[in-house]
Design a protein around this motif. Structure first.
Motif, mmCIF file in Angstrom:
data_model
loop_
_atom_site.group_PDB
_atom_site.id
_atom_site.type_symbol
_atom_site.label_atom_id
_atom_site.label_comp_id
_atom_site.label_asym_id
_atom_site.label_seq_id
_atom_site.Cartn_x
_atom_site.Cartn_y
_atom_site.Cartn_z
ATOM 1 N N VAL A 32 12.174 11.849 -5.145
ATOM 2 C CA VAL A 32 10.702 11.050 -5.294
ATOM 3 C C VAL A 32 10.154 10.231 -4.036
ATOM 4 N N GLU A 33 11.446 8.984 -4.507
ATOM 5 C CA GLU A 33 11.634 7.920 -3.383
ATOM 6 C C GLU A 33 11.415 7.969 -2.058
ATOM 7 N N GLY A 34 12.535 9.200 -1.829
ATOM 8 C CA GLY A 34 12.618 10.131 0.037
ATOM 9 C C GLY A 34 10.700 10.576 0.040
ATOM 10 N N TYR A 35 10.695 11.375 -0.722
ATOM 11 C CA TYR A 35 9.124 11.741 -1.045
ATOM 12 C C TYR A 35 8.369 10.921 -0.269
ATOM 13 N N ASN A 36 8.079 10.235 -1.597
ATOM 14 C CA ASN A 36 6.997 8.532 -0.964
ATOM 15 C C ASN A 36 7.034 8.163 0.245
ATOM 16 N N ASP A 37 8.558 7.602 0.344
ATOM 17 C CA ASP A 37 8.198 7.632 1.694
ATOM 18 C C ASP A 37 8.177 7.629 2.893
ATOM 19 N N ALA A 38 8.577 8.838 2.956
ATOM 20 C CA ALA A 38 8.023 10.082 3.901
ATOM 21 C C ALA A 38 6.844 9.924 3.967
ATOM 22 N N VAL A 39 6.203 10.291 3.008
ATOM 23 C CA VAL A 39 4.199 10.694 3.469
ATOM 24 C C VAL A 39 3.546 8.606 3.669
ATOM 25 N N LYS A 40 4.511 7.896 2.874
ATOM 26 C CA LYS A 40 3.488 6.763 3.698
ATOM 27 C C LYS A 40 4.187 6.788 5.352
#
Length: 553
Positions: A32-40
């Protein structure tokens, strides 16, 4: 009657479902952390195959809020910086010289010629050629003063002006210095926060300590040196007229001028006018880019006021060199080829791509009003944070297991109901922490461990009360109902006093104390909810299904 209305059952079960859904991303933290960083990153810098792949690692329709890990759990950098507030005094007085000159010029027949004299860091000295006009000169310069509110609430002047022979001496008043110190510290806090936010770090701690110190803690950053590179540069950008070149820093620059070294070439020094034409405070945007030769550079754009001054100066000084100065170093000194309207331009130099990106970040965030002296710096490695997480996890599991065993042995089936509610209680705590974007630290873990022990207190009160009611020969349904009713006041009283303590800790404390107060306060709310509503719902559903004639608690 021992019953719960249908709408209440739906509300209780719905609250549990929402809490579990909000807590679920923490079970897949790295993904989820990787997902949030990618979206940002996609929102700010556009799509790349790597970012799209990371963004596909978590369904977008599911919650993606995480409990942020603090410095002691994630690792990172810790700095304690002292703001050099005295730097602002000299900069303020230097900037006052053009105003003093302009206000005295119309009275040249009274005061004579006006010349800037060598001055100390906390004063401005101006010499007039006709000392007999000193009274008029002092009157005019005092007219430049502005009112400032002192700490006592009285209105004072920001300047103190006095005469000494044929020299006018201007200093800042004590009230202005105090007000300047406060402004400088507040501005430094805001600019440091903006700089750190620009590089995308999570949940930094940036707070004031004492009168002139700032504490900075940034989880997840590589080292204290990396953090110092982001915030330690004052990034004071100025555009100054070039008078000529000097052989060394010891050469005479002349009154009103200064000698600064060149950044690109060693041994090159420039003589510049001290008063800048435009400053970085009038920048509204700066972006990394490349010049016409493909070398890293920074594009910039001024606000309307800065654009007007920049355009007027370039129109009047075609063919003259113009220095771009960053933190008392000349980045470049190009010759003005033509009028530059619109207030935009490009900064070139011997930059790497990373340096041009960092420079753009610093210029966008703004210049620090004063330098920083780092009194303390520490780098906490992620392995130490992992050790802290492991220790906290073991402590929580041991406490959790001990409570589960105790409740199961002491209260049988009812104890199992309490244990299920306790598990849901922990999940609800993490759901609420994720919802508010809280940061979990070691003291926060201590608050959760304490909550595990406190969470069963309410159930113990209820179950003991049910035991007492069963001894009075009442039926099981009535005993359960009275047990919940009569234990309610004691449960609320005990938890309200603890919750008030948590609120006081949050309001009066800082850093780790607040982290403890947040988890403790949320744990009290969830434990009361699970004890009064969730365990009761389980018992009612079991009772409706089994209809026992007798029960044992």
């Amino acid at each position: 009657m021992l019953q719960i209305d249908l709408w209440k059952r739906v509300l209780i079960l719905g609250t549990i479902a929402v809490g579990l859904l909000l807590a679920m991303p923490n079970a897949f933290y790295n993904r989820v952390e990787g997902y949030n960083d990618a979206v940002k990153a996609i929102e700010t810098a556009g799509e790349t195959p790597e970012r799209l792949e990371a963004a596909a690692g978590w369904p977008s329709f599911l919650p993606s809020g995480l409990v942020n890990l603090g410095l002691d759990l994630r690792g990172g950098a810790h700095l304690l910086a002292e703001v050099q507030v005295e730097d602002v005094y000299s900069a303020r007085l230097e900037a006052l010289w053009p105003d003093v000159r302009d206000v005295l010029r119309p009275e040249r027949n009274v005061v004579g010629t006006v010349r800037l004299q060598p001055s100390g860091p906390d004063e401005l000295r101006v010499k007039i050629s006709q000392p007999e006009g000193m009274a008029r000169a002092l009157e005019l310069v005092r007219g430049l003063a502005q009112p400032v509110a002192s700490l006592t609430g009285a209105i004072a002047s920001d300047l103190e002006v006095r005469g000494d022979g044929d020299e006018i001496i201007v200093t800042l008043s004590a009230e202005e210095r105090a007000a300047s110190d406060e402004r400088t510290l507040r501005q430094s806090l805001e600019i440091i926060r903006r700089r750190i936010d620009e590089v995308g770090t999570r949940e930094p701690t940036i707070q004031r300590q004492g009168t002139d110190r700032i504490l900075i803690q940034v989880p997840g950053i590589g080292s204290a040196a990396e953090l110092k590179a982001i915030i330690g540069t004052t990034a004071q950008l100025t555009f100054q007229p070039v008078v000529g070149r000097a052989g060394s820093m010891e050469d005479s620059a002349g009154i009103g001028n200064e000698i600064l070294p060149g950044m690109d070439e060693e041994g090159v020094f420039f003589i510049l006018e001290q008063a800048p034409v435009v400053t970085g405070e009038e920048l509204v945007d700066a972006q990394p880019s490349f010049d016409q030769n493909g070398r890293p550079a920074v594009n910039f754009r001024f606000n309307p006021n800065g654009a007007r001054k920049f355009g007027d100066y370039t129109a009047d000084n075609i063919g003259s060199p113009f220095a771009i100065v960053l933190d008392n170093e000349v980045i470049s000194a190009p010759v003005i080829q033509s009028h530059i309207p619109g207030g935009s331009g490009i900064i070139t130099g011997s930059f790497t791509v990373e340096e041009s990106t960092n420079l753009a970040v610093l210029l966008r965030a703004g210049a620090l009003p004063a330098g920083l002296e780092f009194l303390e710096e520490r780098t906490i490695g992620p392995e130490l944070g992992q050790d802290s997480i492991e220790a906290g996890r073991i402590a929580t599991l041991v406490a959790f297991a001990a409570v589960l065993v105790f409740m199961g042995l002491s209260y049988g089936l009812f104890g199992l109901f309490a244990n299920v509610a306790l598990i849901l209680n922990i999940a609800l705590i993490f759901g609420l922490l994720s919802l508010i974007g809280a940061t979990l630290t070691l003291p926060g873990i201590a608050g959760i461990v304490l909550t595990v022990g406190m969470a069963v207190d309410a159930n113990v009160l209820i179950f003991e009360r049910i035991r007492e009611e069963l001894k009075t020969a009442k039926g099981p349904a009535r005993a359960i109902e009275l047990g919940y009713e009569k234990a309610l006041s004691a449960i609320i009283d005990a938890n309200i006093t603890t919750f008030i303590t948590a609120v006081i800790l949050f309001a009066m404390g800082s850093g780790p104390v607040r982290g403890f107060a947040i988890t403790l306060g949320l744990g009290i709310l969830t434990s009361v909810f699970t004890a009064i509503f969730v365990t009761r719902l389980f018992i009612v559903m079991w009772f409706e299904r089994r209809r026992p004639r007798t029960i044992e608690v």
